[in-house]
Design a protein around this motif. Structure first.
Motif, short mmCIF file in Angstrom:
data_model
loop_
_atom_site.label_atom_id
_atom_site.label_comp_id
_atom_site.label_asym_id
_atom_site.label_seq_id
_atom_site.Cartn_x
_atom_site.Cartn_y
_atom_site.Cartn_z
N GLU A 1 73.08 51.90 10.97
CA GLU A 1 73.43 50.91 9.71
C GLU A 1 72.30 49.84 9.53
O GLU A 1 72.13 49.61 8.43
N ASN A 2 71.27 49.99 10.29
CA ASN A 2 70.08 49.03 10.38
C ASN A 2 69.06 49.56 9.71
O ASN A 2 67.92 48.84 9.08
N GLY A 3 69.16 50.92 9.70
CA GLY A 3 67.79 51.90 9.07
C GLY A 3 67.59 53.12 9.71
O GLY A 3 68.53 53.58 10.42
N ILE A 4 66.45 53.69 9.67
CA ILE A 4 66.45 54.99 10.43
C ILE A 4 65.45 54.85 11.54
O ILE A 4 64.42 54.32 11.60
N GLU A 5 65.95 55.11 12.62
CA GLU A 5 65.30 55.27 13.86
C GLU A 5 64.57 56.51 14.17
O GLU A 5 65.03 57.61 14.29
N MET A 6 63.23 56.20 14.19
CA MET A 6 62.10 57.24 14.59
C MET A 6 61.71 57.46 15.50
O MET A 6 61.31 56.27 16.22
N THR A 7 61.77 58.52 16.30
CA THR A 7 61.04 58.44 17.70
C THR A 7 59.67 59.45 17.52
O THR A 7 59.80 60.42 16.81
N PHE A 8 58.73 59.09 18.12
CA PHE A 8 57.49 59.91 18.13
C PHE A 8 56.85 60.12 19.60
O PHE A 8 56.93 59.44 20.41
N GLU A 9 55.80 61.06 19.56
CA GLU A 9 55.09 61.31 20.85
C GLU A 9 53.84 61.32 20.19
O GLU A 9 53.41 62.52 19.66
N THR A 10 53.11 60.24 20.22
CA THR A 10 51.60 60.13 19.54
C THR A 10 50.42 60.16 20.52
O THR A 10 50.83 59.59 21.84
N GLU A 11 49.43 60.82 20.35
CA GLU A 11 48.34 60.68 21.42
C GLU A 11 47.35 59.75 20.63
O GLU A 11 46.15 59.71 21.31
N TRP A 12 47.64 58.87 19.73
CA TRP A 12 46.67 58.08 19.19
C TRP A 12 47.46 56.46 18.96
O TRP A 12 47.34 55.97 18.30
N ILE A 13 47.92 56.26 20.22
CA ILE A 13 48.28 55.00 20.76
C ILE A 13 47.47 53.81 20.42
O ILE A 13 47.71 52.66 20.13
#
Length: 317
Positions: free
Chosen positions: A266-278
């Motif tokens: 309802e509040n937006g798009i929840e995006m999940t990442f696995e990043t190596e460039w934190i």
């Protein structure tokens, strides 16, 4: 046969290819292309004529081959011819420098087997196609670096490289190349590093020296895409809540930064990442749309974003 005659032989053969590639070729253009005098080109044209090549034209007006002299072994459709010239434009803009020159030579040979009508078609249309690329081109440090890499893959021979990391440190590596790929304006090698005993990717413009060595490898590594994630460093899980209205602007970049899922709420798009460039890459990407995003996790990313914003604020004050 001395170097002078070898150079002359190569140049005369190349001039013949030029004559087969274009309706009319001017001596002045040939002289500039091969970095010789116009008088030398006249002598080369005479050499071709003496060898029985039917050349039409004269000094000052340009040269061409007699119509029908060389029948093309393959006949191309107009659509295929137009696709060639479009591909050539793309190669000129996006190919690595070490590939571009070889591709241009290949295109000259392709033009040489076209019918006169198709050569005229290319001449009329090639200035009407352009590719606008605003990405800076990395400087080449080594000539023919990508062909050397591709040869090592084909011959299954190890490569020795001197490599400079992003922080300026230089190390020597022996690698077994799996493949090459182009991503976000840079070319990379995917390879098995014998030092780290693991898969790594190396940015081509950071290679200071490269050489094939006589040590062969028999391991079959499969396709390059099978290894790109394997070669990644330790990843960090990131969750963002992003405003729906800007999702269209993230289409091309979100996968690059490690997107693994996205769910509409309802509040937006929840995006999940696995990043190596934190540490650097991900925060700098996030800041481009940070006013439309909320960091759900980790706290580490919030801290890095605060530090980055503070640095920007200090520079702008």
């Amino acid at each position: 046969m001395n170097d002078h005659y070898l150079k002359k032989l190569d140049r005369v053969a190349a001039i013949l290819t030029q004559l087969q590639s274009k309706p009319i070729v001017r001596a002045q253009d040939l002289a500039e292309k091969f970095e010789v005098s116009v008088r030398t080109i006249y002598r080369d044209i005479k050499t071709l004529e003496n060898a029985g090549i039917p050349i039409v034209g004269e000094a000052g007006s340009g040269y061409s081959l007699m119509e029908g002299y060389k029948l093309p072994p393959v006949m191309f459709t107009k659509e295929e011819v137009l696709s060639f010239i479009t591909a050539e434009k793309l190669m000129q803009k996006f190919s690595h420098q070490s590939l571009g020159n070889h591709y241009q030579t290949a295109m000259d040979k392709l033009r040489s087997v076209l019918r006169s009508s198709d050569k005229n078609l290319i001449q009329n249309i090639e200035n009407q196609i352009d590719i606008f690329d605003y990405s800076p081109k990395p400087d080449d440090t080594i000539k023919n670096v990508i062909p050397t890499i591709l040869e090592s893959i084909a011959e299954k021979k190890q490569l020795f490289i001197e490599y400079q990391s992003v922080d300026g440190n230089v190390s020597n590596r022996t690698i077994e190349a799996v493949g090459i790929f182009y991503e976000f304006t840079y070319w990379y090698i995917m390879a098995f590093c014998t030092l780290r005993k693991d898969f790594r990717q190396f940015r081509v413009d950071r290679i200071l020296k490269i050489a094939k060595i006589e040590i062969t490898f028999s391991q079959e590594y499969g396709k390059i895409n099978d290894h790109r994630r394997i070669a990644s460093k330790t990843t960090t899980k990131v969750k963002l809540l992003v405003d729906k209205k800007i999702m269209g602007y993230l289409v091309n970049s979100k996968s690059y930064y490690g997107l693994i899922s996205e769910n509409e709420t309802e509040n937006g798009i929840e995006m999940t990442f696995e990043t190596e460039w934190i540490d650097e890459g991900f925060p700098r990407w996030l800041i481009t749309f940070a006013d439309y995003a909320e960091i759900l996790e980790p706290e580490l990313l919030k801290s890095k974003m605060k530090n980055l914003v503070q640095k920007l604020s200090e520079k702008l004050s």
